[in-house]
Scaffold this motif. Structure first.
Motif, PDB file in Angstrom:
ATOM      1  N   LEU A   8      79.312  40.106  65.343  1.00  0.00           N
ATOM      2  CA  LEU A   8      78.548  40.921  66.282  1.00  0.00           C
ATOM      3  C   LEU A   8      79.499  41.969  66.832  1.00  0.00           C
ATOM      4  CD1 LEU A   8      75.964  41.492  67.865  1.00  0.00           C
ATOM      5  CD2 LEU A   8      76.781  39.923  69.632  1.00  0.00           C
ATOM      6  N   ILE A   9      79.249  43.226  66.496  1.00  0.00           N
ATOM      7  CA  ILE A   9      80.125  44.323  66.891  1.00  0.00           C
ATOM      8  C   ILE A   9      79.445  45.114  68.002  1.00  0.00           C
ATOM      9  CG2 ILE A   9      81.351  46.379  66.093  1.00  0.00           C
ATOM     10  CD1 ILE A   9      80.127  44.500  63.294  1.00  0.00           C
ATOM     11  N   VAL A  10      80.109  45.231  69.131  1.00  0.00           N
ATOM     12  CA  VAL A  10      79.548  45.933  70.283  1.00  0.00           C
ATOM     13  C   VAL A  10      80.382  47.182  70.566  1.00  0.00           C
ATOM     14  CG1 VAL A  10      78.984  45.792  72.732  1.00  0.00           C
ATOM     15  CG2 VAL A  10      78.666  43.789  71.257  1.00  0.00           C
ATOM     16  N   LEU A  11      79.727  48.353  70.534  1.00  0.00           N
ATOM     17  CA  LEU A  11      80.390  49.615  70.851  1.00  0.00           C
ATOM     18  C   LEU A  11      79.893  50.111  72.203  1.00  0.00           C
ATOM     19  CD1 LEU A  11      80.279  51.735  67.550  1.00  0.00           C
ATOM     20  CD2 LEU A  11      82.027  50.124  68.312  1.00  0.00           C
ATOM     21  N   SER A  12      80.827  50.446  73.086  1.00  0.00           N
ATOM     22  CA  SER A  12      80.488  51.024  74.387  1.00  0.00           C
ATOM     23  C   SER A  12      81.440  52.176  74.669  1.00  0.00           C
ATOM     24  CB  SER A  12      80.616  49.984  75.501  1.00  0.00           C
ATOM     25  OG  SER A  12      79.744  48.912  75.314  1.00  0.00           O
ATOM     26  N   GLY A  13      81.151  52.882  75.755  1.00  0.00           N
ATOM     27  CA  GLY A  13      82.017  53.982  76.158  1.00  0.00           C
ATOM     28  C   GLY A  13      81.236  54.992  76.966  1.00  0.00           C
ATOM     29  N   PRO A  14      81.931  55.944  77.579  1.00  0.00           N
ATOM     30  CA  PRO A  14      81.268  56.945  78.404  1.00  0.00           C
ATOM     31  C   PRO A  14      80.311  57.823  77.601  1.00  0.00           C
ATOM     32  CG  PRO A  14      83.646  56.957  78.752  1.00  0.00           C
ATOM     33  CD  PRO A  14      83.394  56.123  77.551  1.00  0.00           C
ATOM     34  N   SER A  15      79.318  58.376  78.282  1.00  0.00           N
ATOM     35  CA  SER A  15      78.417  59.336  77.653  1.00  0.00           C
ATOM     36  C   SER A  15      79.227  60.535  77.170  1.00  0.00           C
ATOM     37  CB  SER A  15      77.375  59.798  78.682  1.00  0.00           C
ATOM     38  OG  SER A  15      76.559  60.825  78.145  1.00  0.00           O
ATOM     39  N   ASP A  98      76.695  41.296  59.316  1.00  0.00           N
ATOM     40  CA  ASP A  98      77.351  41.867  60.486  1.00  0.00           C
ATOM     41  C   ASP A  98      76.360  42.777  61.206  1.00  0.00           C
ATOM     42  OD1 ASP A  98      79.673  40.597  59.681  1.00  0.00           O
ATOM     43  OD2 ASP A  98      80.365  42.337  58.532  1.00  0.00           O
ATOM     44  N   VAL A  99      76.324  42.672  62.531  1.00  0.00           N
ATOM     45  CA  VAL A  99      75.370  43.429  63.341  1.00  0.00           C
ATOM     46  C   VAL A  99      76.128  44.291  64.342  1.00  0.00           C
ATOM     47  CG1 VAL A  99      73.433  43.289  64.951  1.00  0.00           C
ATOM     48  CG2 VAL A  99      73.674  41.571  63.138  1.00  0.00           C
ATOM     49  N   ILE A 100      75.727  45.563  64.445  1.00  0.00           N
ATOM     50  CA  ILE A 100      76.376  46.461  65.392  1.00  0.00           C
ATOM     51  C   ILE A 100      75.407  46.866  66.497  1.00  0.00           C
ATOM     52  CG2 ILE A 100      75.850  48.546  64.029  1.00  0.00           C
ATOM     53  CD1 ILE A 100      78.638  49.594  64.945  1.00  0.00           C
ATOM     54  N   LEU A 101      75.896  46.845  67.732  1.00  0.00           N
ATOM     55  CA  LEU A 101      75.132  47.265  68.894  1.00  0.00           C
ATOM     56  C   LEU A 101      75.856  48.423  69.556  1.00  0.00           C
ATOM     57  CD1 LEU A 101      74.425  44.085  68.633  1.00  0.00           C
ATOM     58  CD2 LEU A 101      73.782  44.271  71.027  1.00  0.00           C
ATOM     59  N   GLU A 102      75.116  49.462  69.878  1.00  0.00           N
ATOM     60  CA  GLU A 102      75.669  50.589  70.629  1.00  0.00           C
ATOM     61  C   GLU A 102      74.983  50.570  71.991  1.00  0.00           C
ATOM     62  OE1 GLU A 102      75.024  55.293  71.076  1.00  0.00           O
ATOM     63  OE2 GLU A 102      74.482  54.410  69.156  1.00  0.00           O
ATOM     64  N   ILE A 103      75.676  50.034  72.997  1.00  0.00           N
ATOM     65  CA  ILE A 103      75.036  49.831  74.292  1.00  0.00           C
ATOM     66  C   ILE A 103      75.952  50.216  75.449  1.00  0.00           C
ATOM     67  CG2 ILE A 103      73.477  48.006  73.517  1.00  0.00           C
ATOM     68  CD1 ILE A 103      75.400  45.963  74.575  1.00  0.00           C
ATOM     69  N   GLU A 104      75.343  50.331  76.627  1.00  0.00           N
ATOM     70  CA  GLU A 104      76.093  50.668  77.824  1.00  0.00           C
ATOM     71  C   GLU A 104      76.984  49.498  78.239  1.00  0.00           C
ATOM     72  OE1 GLU A 104      76.090  53.714  79.125  1.00  0.00           O
ATOM     73  OE2 GLU A 104      74.732  54.244  77.483  1.00  0.00           O
ATOM     74  N   ILE A 105      77.942  49.811  79.103  1.00  0.00           N
ATOM     75  CA  ILE A 105      78.920  48.815  79.542  1.00  0.00           C
ATOM     76  C   ILE A 105      78.250  47.630  80.225  1.00  0.00           C
ATOM     77  CG2 ILE A 105      80.865  48.432  81.112  1.00  0.00           C
ATOM     78  CD1 ILE A 105      81.640  51.390  80.533  1.00  0.00           C
ATOM     79  N   PRO A 116      80.929  35.418  73.558  1.00  0.00           N
ATOM     80  CA  PRO A 116      82.327  35.850  73.665  1.00  0.00           C
ATOM     81  C   PRO A 116      83.028  36.047  72.323  1.00  0.00           C
ATOM     82  CG  PRO A 116      82.080  33.539  74.280  1.00  0.00           C
ATOM     83  CD  PRO A 116      80.697  34.091  74.158  1.00  0.00           C
ATOM     84  N   GLN A 117      82.456  35.469  71.245  1.00  0.00           N
ATOM     85  CA  GLN A 117      83.076  35.635  69.929  1.00  0.00           C
ATOM     86  C   GLN A 117      82.761  36.985  69.292  1.00  0.00           C
ATOM     87  OE1 GLN A 117      80.564  33.661  70.790  1.00  0.00           O
ATOM     88  NE2 GLN A 117      79.500  32.770  69.030  1.00  0.00           N
ATOM     89  N   GLY A 118      81.993  37.813  69.999  1.00  0.00           N
ATOM     90  CA  GLY A 118      81.696  39.146  69.490  1.00  0.00           C
ATOM     91  C   GLY A 118      82.942  40.021  69.469  1.00  0.00           C
ATOM     92  N   VAL A 119      82.836  41.157  68.800  1.00  0.00           N
ATOM     93  CA  VAL A 119      83.949  42.109  68.720  1.00  0.00           C
ATOM     94  C   VAL A 119      83.591  43.304  69.607  1.00  0.00           C
ATOM     95  CG1 VAL A 119      85.375  43.534  67.204  1.00  0.00           C
ATOM     96  CG2 VAL A 119      84.384  41.392  66.348  1.00  0.00           C
ATOM     97  N   PHE A 120      84.294  43.437  70.722  1.00  0.00           N
ATOM     98  CA  PHE A 120      83.943  44.441  71.725  1.00  0.00           C
ATOM     99  C   PHE A 120      84.933  45.608  71.670  1.00  0.00           C
ATOM    100  CE2 PHE A 120      82.105  40.474  72.918  1.00  0.00           C
ATOM    101  CZ  PHE A 120      80.865  40.805  73.452  1.00  0.00           C
ATOM    102  N   THR A 121      84.404  46.784  71.349  1.00  0.00           N
ATOM    103  CA  THR A 121      85.250  47.969  71.168  1.00  0.00           C
ATOM    104  C   THR A 121      84.794  49.092  72.091  1.00  0.00           C
ATOM    105  OG1 THR A 121      85.608  47.394  68.843  1.00  0.00           O
ATOM    106  CG2 THR A 121      86.120  49.648  69.505  1.00  0.00           C
ATOM    107  N   PHE A 122      85.746  49.672  72.792  1.00  0.00           N
ATOM    108  CA  PHE A 122      85.475  50.742  73.747  1.00  0.00           C
ATOM    109  C   PHE A 122      85.852  52.073  73.110  1.00  0.00           C
ATOM    110  CE2 PHE A 122      85.855  53.086  77.747  1.00  0.00           C
ATOM    111  CZ  PHE A 122      84.851  52.511  78.529  1.00  0.00           C
ATOM    112  N   ILE A 123      84.905  52.994  73.080  1.00  0.00           N
ATOM    113  CA  ILE A 123      85.135  54.316  72.488  1.00  0.00           C
ATOM    114  C   ILE A 123      85.449  55.307  73.605  1.00  0.00           C
ATOM    115  CG2 ILE A 123      84.188  56.140  71.039  1.00  0.00           C
ATOM    116  CD1 ILE A 123      84.470  53.425  69.631  1.00  0.00           C
TER     117      ILE A 123
END
Length: 202
Positions: A8-15, A98-105, A116-123
């Motif tokens: 589970l890949i989670v992408l977050s970051g500022p607008s 593999d699943v990717i989510l593009e969501i707010e913080i 918690p086993q997800g992969v959390f990446t901040f852009i």
């Protein structure tokens, strides 16, 4: 061999950091990657397709899903609900996809507690000046709104330590390569796929 669970890949970051662009390019280069479609109670915008851009539902339907714990995360913005349905994500992960989510913080931190086993990446952008330039180029917001977005971005940068990785989105191809490298490294983690050597003793 037993199929290992997907990431589970989670992408977050500022607008304005370029999360959407990176996500689209990653999906283009990795066809096996699944994009998690969010659920919203707002009306579809011109060109938006049900099940591709969003799932659209009523407030009553959304609140029923909250009550049944059927959302990985959810939030309310401008009198509309937004959330991530659990079933589709969990089913894909169990199938080894593999699943990717593009969501707010806010949503990402909710998911981190549940998964918690997800992969959390901040852009992040290369600088606040570049971020300002990108938002201005959109030409869709007033200067007042842009300044609010920039102020919010400064606040959001304080959450970097909550993530596993940070990727600076300076050049899209380079940033995408970094994201792909993160996924390769994560799949090699012993805790995700313990390796037992079944050979002769040395």
């Amino acid at each position: 061999m037993e199929k290992s669970q997907g990431l589970l890949i989670v992408l977050s970051g500022p607008s304005g950091a370029g999360k959407g662009t990176l996500c689209q390019e990653l999906l283009r280069q990795m066809p096996s990657l699944r994009y998690s479609v969010s659920l919203s109670t707002r009306s579809p915008r011109p060109g938006e397709v049900e099940g591709i851009h969003y799932y659209f539902g009523t407030r009553n339907e959304f609140e029923s899903m909250i009550a049944r714990d059927e959302l990985l995360e959810w939030a309310e913005f401008c009198d509309n609900y937004y959330g991530t349905p659990r079933f589709a994500v969990e089913q894909a992960l169990q199938e080894g996809l593999d699943v990717i989510l593009e969501i707010e913080i806010q949503g990402a931190l909710q998911i981190k507690k549940r998964f918690p086993q997800g992969v959390f990446t901040f852009i992040v952008p290369p600088s606040l000046d570049v971020l300002s330039e990108r938002i201005h180029k959109r030409g869709t917001e007033t200067e007042e709104v842009i300044q609010k977005r920039l102020a919010k971005a400064i606040q959001e940068l304080e959450y970097v330590s909550e993530y596993d990785y940070v990727v600076v989105n300076d050049e899209v191809p380079v940033a995408v390569d970094k994201l792909k490298s993160i996924l390769v490294a994560e799949k090699c983690r012993v805790k995700r796929k313990p390796f037992v050597f079944k050979g002769e003793s040395v």
